[in-house]
Motif scaffolding. Structure first.
Motif, mmCIF file in Angstrom:
data_model
loop_
_atom_site.group_PDB
_atom_site.id
_atom_site.type_symbol
_atom_site.label_atom_id
_atom_site.label_comp_id
_atom_site.label_asym_id
_atom_site.label_seq_id
_atom_site.Cartn_x
_atom_site.Cartn_y
_atom_site.Cartn_z
ATOM 1 N N ALA A 1 46.776 -41.805 15.213
ATOM 2 C CA ALA A 1 45.392 -42.272 15.263
ATOM 3 C C ALA A 1 44.945 -42.662 13.861
ATOM 4 O O ALA A 1 45.291 -41.998 12.882
ATOM 5 N N PRO A 2 44.195 -43.762 13.734
ATOM 6 C CA PRO A 2 43.719 -44.159 12.400
ATOM 7 C C PRO A 2 42.784 -43.104 11.827
ATOM 8 O O PRO A 2 42.052 -42.436 12.553
ATOM 9 N N ALA B 1 54.378 -41.969 13.125
ATOM 10 C CA ALA B 1 54.592 -42.690 14.377
ATOM 11 C C ALA B 1 55.747 -42.038 15.138
ATOM 12 O O ALA B 1 56.781 -41.713 14.555
ATOM 13 N N THR B 2 55.564 -41.830 16.431
ATOM 14 C CA THR B 2 56.628 -41.267 17.256
ATOM 15 C C THR B 2 57.529 -42.400 17.711
ATOM 16 O O THR B 2 57.059 -43.386 18.281
ATOM 17 N N VAL B 3 58.839 -42.259 17.422
ATOM 18 C CA VAL B 3 59.786 -43.328 17.722
ATOM 19 C C VAL B 3 60.954 -42.804 18.540
ATOM 20 O O VAL B 3 61.282 -41.619 18.506
ATOM 21 N N TYR B 4 61.557 -43.728 19.277
ATOM 22 C CA TYR B 4 62.780 -43.491 20.035
ATOM 23 C C TYR B 4 63.830 -44.364 19.371
ATOM 24 O O TYR B 4 63.685 -45.588 19.327
#
Length: 136
Positions: free
Chosen positions: A131-132, A93-96
């Motif tokens: 994406a799943p 997951a891309t997080v900030y």
């Protein structure tokens, strides 16, 4: 008072801070944008308090010469929906992440001096979920 005098006195650091009633704290802030290395995990500290730990990978540089930096992040989040949300984030997951950064120096088992960057999360936002996986 001339413009230059006002400018010089405004630019000079003062000991008293008129905008805050709290004591001055020297702390570094850090902002990370990257991908989760794994699902965040809840761990207990030696005092019995629980923390959420995770790692963020951040890439920099051109595609043919890309480097990855790894950052370990800790979050002091009480049990509840916020912690459940954080621990449910999947790897990739891309997080900030906004947090406080501190540098610790210590001696390892061999007597060598080591340094570690500790990041304590203040805020996190999910920018993109992976994406799943397709099951066939």
């Amino acid at each position: 008072m001339s413009f230059l005098t006002r400018r010089a006195t405004a630019a000079a650091p003062s000991l008293a801070r008129a905008f805050s009633a709290t004591a001055r704290r020297d702390i570094a802030k850090i902002t990370l944008v990257g991908n989760l290395a794994a699902t965040p995990e809840v761990k207990a500290t030696s005092t019995g308090r629980e923390i959420v730990e995770y790692a963020v990978a951040s890439n920099s540089g051109p595609r043919d010469n890309r480097t990855t930096s790894w950052f370990r992040v800790a979050a002091f989040i009480e049990e509840g929906p916020r912690r459940d949300f954080l621990t449910s984030l999947p790897k990739g997951a891309t997080v900030y992440v906004e947090g406080d950064a501190t540098m610790n120096t210590f001696s390892d088992a061999e007597g060598k001096t080591r340094s570690a960057l500790n990041i304590y999360q203040r805020n996190i936002e999910v920018l993109r979920r992976p994406a799943p996986a397709q099951t066939e």
